[in-house]
Design a protein around this motif. Structure first.
Motif, short mmCIF file in Angstrom:
data_model
loop_
_atom_site.label_atom_id
_atom_site.label_comp_id
_atom_site.label_asym_id
_atom_site.label_seq_id
_atom_site.Cartn_x
_atom_site.Cartn_y
_atom_site.Cartn_z
N VAL A 195 0.57 -1.09 0.20
CA VAL A 195 -0.06 -0.18 0.06
C VAL A 195 0.85 1.34 0.15
N VAL A 196 0.43 2.23 -0.71
CA VAL A 196 1.18 3.45 -0.75
C VAL A 196 0.01 4.62 -0.56
N PHE A 197 0.22 5.15 0.51
CA PHE A 197 -0.81 6.35 1.11
C PHE A 197 -0.35 7.51 0.40
N PHE A 198 -1.19 8.38 -0.55
CA PHE A 198 -0.73 9.53 -1.02
C PHE A 198 -1.71 10.69 -0.72
N GLU A 199 -1.34 11.58 0.27
CA GLU A 199 -2.16 12.50 0.59
C GLU A 199 -1.86 13.93 0.39
N GLY A 200 -3.05 14.67 0.20
CA GLY A 200 -2.85 16.01 -0.13
C GLY A 200 -4.08 16.97 0.20
N TRP A 201 -3.84 18.16 0.33
CA TRP A 201 -5.19 19.34 0.46
C TRP A 201 -5.84 19.31 -0.78
#
Length: 415
Positions: free
Chosen positions: A282-288
């Protein structure tokens, strides 16, 4: 995150009552029989073995609403109470979790809850209402949803890591959520890594050049909006991470130092970037602003704010660069973007309390104001239709209140 409304009789959970925290309970028996040993994390930095973002245990950095209930010590759950409490949470239906599944697997919920409590440095058997809510009404339902997304990803025949895009406004708790999910997946032997769009901001020198090239555009003077990121760096990083499927594979992951240059920020020295090792699941890719869809033309953006036209034009490149690499989406919805001012102030105060340089209150207000046109222009579309590459069955939209707790009435699916 906030606490549930707790009266003298306690929280009603199904047919049972969860006692309000009115006594110390320090010598009370444990909730359920002891949990099985948890495997260690498997990600590495260039110096030591640790999760990619931060090592655990993690002290929760979110400022919580104060109340007598949240400051007292809770009475431990009695046998059967845990399942009832979980079933009183607002996210189960959205996450596809049935009541029968909860009751059949309550010991597994408890085991994972204990792991989360360890990561957050909570005393699991004496958690207050805020802590209980965070673990059993928020983080664990989302964990089970992500786990189901991973299984669906594998069932589709894909041999790459699942890339989970997380779109959430600044300060609403997404970084803490990602940290805990990443650590929990690693503890469960499902190697995970995380990265933020913040890690792909332009260098200070590049940002200064961008600002100079747009002297009349206040939205491009500082990092944040579309146009202030190194899109190719993000594309290369995500492509590399999702392809780490063999033992021995590794990749250095960019990091951004927000405290550099008095809070203006700069990309961290590559020698300090953490190194993540494969195989990843799993790769968590977060951003506003992850998953934001540009308005149909730049004139419509200019009607929101004249400076937004250039941002809107830049946003058109983000779907192909980043969003097309996302397999599943999690959107954290909020009731009012103005809450970001308070949240950002809290985050800056925590950073300065840790000894790092930061912005003044006036600088924070000015900084956050530069994001508001984008929230005004793009959040309605995100909430109504989902992110740009959202797919049915692969998108979860949940809503939190001003104190970062899931609201009781969750939004209906839009994808």
């Amino acid at each position: 995150m906030s606490h549930l409304n707790v009266g003298p009789a306690g929280i009603r959970a199904g047919s049972a009552r969860i006692p309000s925290p009115s006594c110390s309970g320090r010598n009370s028996p444990a909730l359920l029989p002891g949990a099985a040993p948890i495997s260690s994390t498997v990600l590495t930095t260039s110096q030591t073995t640790a999760p990619l973002r931060r090592p655990v245990p993690l002290r929760a950095p979110i400022a919580l609403a104060a109340s007598p209930a949240s400051q007292a010590v809770c009475v431990p759950f009695q046998a059967g109470d845990l399942a009832d409490y979980i079933l009183s949470g607002p996210l189960l239906a959205s996450c596809g979790i049935s009541p029968d599944s909860v009751r059949a697997n309550v010991s597994e919920w408890e085991r994972l809850g204990r792991q989360l409590a360890t990561q957050l440095e909570f005393d699991h058997d004496h958690m207050d209402p805020v802590q209980r809510l965070r673990i059993y009404h928020y983080y664990l339902p989302v964990y089970w949803w992500v786990a189901a997304q991973l299984e669906a990803h594998r069932a589709s025949g894909s041999d790459t890591a699942l890339v989970l895009g997380i779109s959430a406004p600044q300060g609403c708790g997404k970084t803490t959520l990602v940290e805990q999910l990443e650590a929990l997946f690693n503890a469960e032997g499902r190697p995970a890594a995380s990265v933020s769009i913040d890690d792909f901001y332009l260098t200070r020198a590049q940002q200064a050049a961008l600002a100079e090239a747009h002297p009349g555009n206040r939205l491009l003077q500082l990092r944040g909006n579309a146009g202030t990121h190194d899109l190719q760096l993000g594309t290369d990083t995500l492509t590399t991470l999702r392809a780490l499927r063999q033992p021995g594979d590794s990749a250095a992951v960019p990091r951004y130092n927000k405290s550099a240059f008095g809070g203006l920020g700069d990309r961290a020295d590559p020698s300090t970037w953490p190194v993540v090792g494969g195989p990843l699941q799993v790769v968590f890719f977060e951003g506003w602003m992850s998953g934001f869809a540009p308005l149909h033309d730049d004139a419509a953006a200019a009607a929101v704010d004249p400076a937004l036209a250039a941002v809107n034009a830049a946003l058109r490149s983000y779907r192909a660069a980043w969003d097309d690499l996302v397999d599943s989406w999690l959107v954290v919805r909020i009731g009012d973007p103005q809450w970001v001012y308070q949240w950002r102030l809290q985050a800056e105060e925590r950073m300065k309390a840790s000894g790092k340089a930061g912005m003044s209150d006036a600088q924070i207000a000015d900084f956050v104001s530069r994001f508001m046109p984008a929230y005004t222009a793009y959040l309605p579309g995100l909430y109504a239709a989902g992110p740009t590459t959202a797919r049915p069955g692969r998108t979860l939209i949940l809503e939190v209140d001003r104190n970062r707790s899931p609201v009781q009435q969750q939004p209906a699916p839009v994808v």
